[in-house]
Write a protein that holds these residues in place. Structure first.
Motif, PDB file in Angstrom:
ATOM      1  N   PRO A  49      46.387  28.801  44.412  1.00 23.04           N
ATOM      2  CA  PRO A  49      46.074  29.572  45.619  1.00 23.04           C
ATOM      3  C   PRO A  49      46.784  30.925  45.606  1.00 23.04           C
ATOM      4  CG  PRO A  49      46.559  27.291  46.193  1.00 23.04           C
ATOM      5  CD  PRO A  49      46.895  27.441  44.730  1.00 23.04           C
ATOM      6  N   GLY A  50      46.062  31.960  46.013  1.00 23.79           N
ATOM      7  CA  GLY A  50      46.644  33.300  46.111  1.00 23.79           C
ATOM      8  C   GLY A  50      46.575  34.118  44.837  1.00 23.79           C
ATOM      9  N   GLU A  51      46.104  33.531  43.739  1.00 23.62           N
ATOM     10  CA  GLU A  51      46.077  34.267  42.472  1.00 23.62           C
ATOM     11  C   GLU A  51      44.885  35.227  42.394  1.00 23.62           C
ATOM     12  OE1 GLU A  51      48.403  32.003  38.989  1.00 23.62           O
ATOM     13  OE2 GLU A  51      46.402  31.191  39.362  1.00 23.62           O
ATOM     14  N   THR A  52      45.010  36.183  41.491  1.00 27.45           N
ATOM     15  CA  THR A  52      43.940  37.126  41.179  1.00 27.45           C
ATOM     16  C   THR A  52      43.453  36.797  39.776  1.00 27.45           C
ATOM     17  OG1 THR A  52      44.978  38.847  42.534  1.00 27.45           O
ATOM     18  CG2 THR A  52      43.319  39.556  40.939  1.00 27.45           C
ATOM     19  N   ILE A  53      42.173  36.399  39.662  1.00 24.87           N
ATOM     20  CA  ILE A  53      41.661  35.840  38.406  1.00 24.87           C
ATOM     21  C   ILE A  53      40.369  36.542  38.010  1.00 24.87           C
ATOM     22  CG2 ILE A  53      40.797  33.745  37.274  1.00 24.87           C
ATOM     23  CD1 ILE A  53      42.630  32.121  39.072  1.00 24.87           C
ATOM     24  N   LEU A  54      40.195  36.738  36.711  1.00 25.85           N
ATOM     25  CA  LEU A  54      38.977  37.333  36.161  1.00 25.85           C
ATOM     26  C   LEU A  54      38.253  36.329  35.285  1.00 25.85           C
ATOM     27  CD1 LEU A  54      37.109  39.768  35.375  1.00 25.85           C
ATOM     28  CD2 LEU A  54      38.728  40.235  33.519  1.00 25.85           C
ATOM     29  N   GLU A  55      36.939  36.212  35.485  1.00 27.98           N
ATOM     30  CA  GLU A  55      36.106  35.471  34.539  1.00 27.98           C
ATOM     31  C   GLU A  55      35.214  36.450  33.797  1.00 27.98           C
ATOM     32  OE1 GLU A  55      32.980  31.785  33.893  1.00 27.98           O
ATOM     33  OE2 GLU A  55      33.526  32.318  35.947  1.00 27.98           O
TER      34      GLU A  55
END
Length: 221
Positions: A49-55
């Protein structure tokens, strides 16, 4: 001298057109087959929770939807995909799930990503790395390293190579050579590519998809 990010424009356009056309049928053709591998890859990534993620290469949006649920309202998920058709399908999926406000999707080339340095906590890529030409993979991984923060992590799910090739992989390689525009994935040594790009391998899980080897790799810059 060519720009270091230059690549085969004709191949890129062919790939884009193919996946634009395939986007409406992709889940029927490959969605269920790839599902288990992708789910295990997401477990390995262990989004918080709260993370910044790229796919990278989000396709029809199943994994990016799961990531959006996991990061919660305080997190943010970004996605980049070459196909505008896949973008439309994924956006519709997210809107129907009520998650569109947590996700920023873009149509574009991952070899030149429009994100700031050290921006992401984590990256996810499934059945995407092997679509790039061999000469392009180091460029892509350099971009991945640029946008990951120093404590970040990346999970890659890709077709793998084994010392002993079974019948299925031989048949698949034959089909890839005969119809490269349509069977464009091919086995790669993802671990070696990551190590050459100065990533540290934390975990490697090997599995099989209808007799084809698949590698799930968790790595850090």
């Amino acid at each position: 001298m060519n720009n270091p990010v230059d690549h085969d424009i004709n191949k890129t356009e062919t790939t884009k057109a193919y996946y634009d056309h395939l986007s409406r049928w992709y889940d029927l053709l490959a969605g269920q087959a790839e599902k288990k591998c992708k789910e295990l890859g997401l477990e390995l990534l262990n989004a918080q929770p709260g993370e910044t993620i790229l796919e990278i290469g989000f396709g029809t949006g199943h994994c990016i939807q799961d990531l959006a649920k996991t990061v919660g309202s305080n997190g943010k998920v970004y996605g980049i995909d070459l196909s505008s058709g896949m973008l439309q399908v994924a956006q519709t999926r997210l809107q129907q799930a009520g998650l569109a406000d947590r996700v920023d999707l873009r149509q574009g080339d991952a070899l030149q990503m429009p994100y700031a340095n050290k921006f992401f906590d984590a990256l996810f890529m499934s059945f995407t790395l092997e679509l790039f030409a061999i000469r392009e993979i180091p460029i892509l991984l350099k971009e991945c390293k640029r946008v990951l923060n120093n404590q970040g992590r990346m999970c890659i799910v890709s077709m793998g190579k084994r010392d002993k090739e079974g019948l299925m992989i031989k048949l698949y390689q034959w089909a890839h050579q005969k119809w490269p525009a349509y069977i464009d994935c091919r086995p790669i040594d993802a671990r070696s590519e990551l190590e050459q790009a100065a990533f540290h391998i934390e975990q490697l899980v090997q599995m099989s998809l209808y007799g084809l080897p698949v590698d799930l790799i968790l790595a850090r810059p």
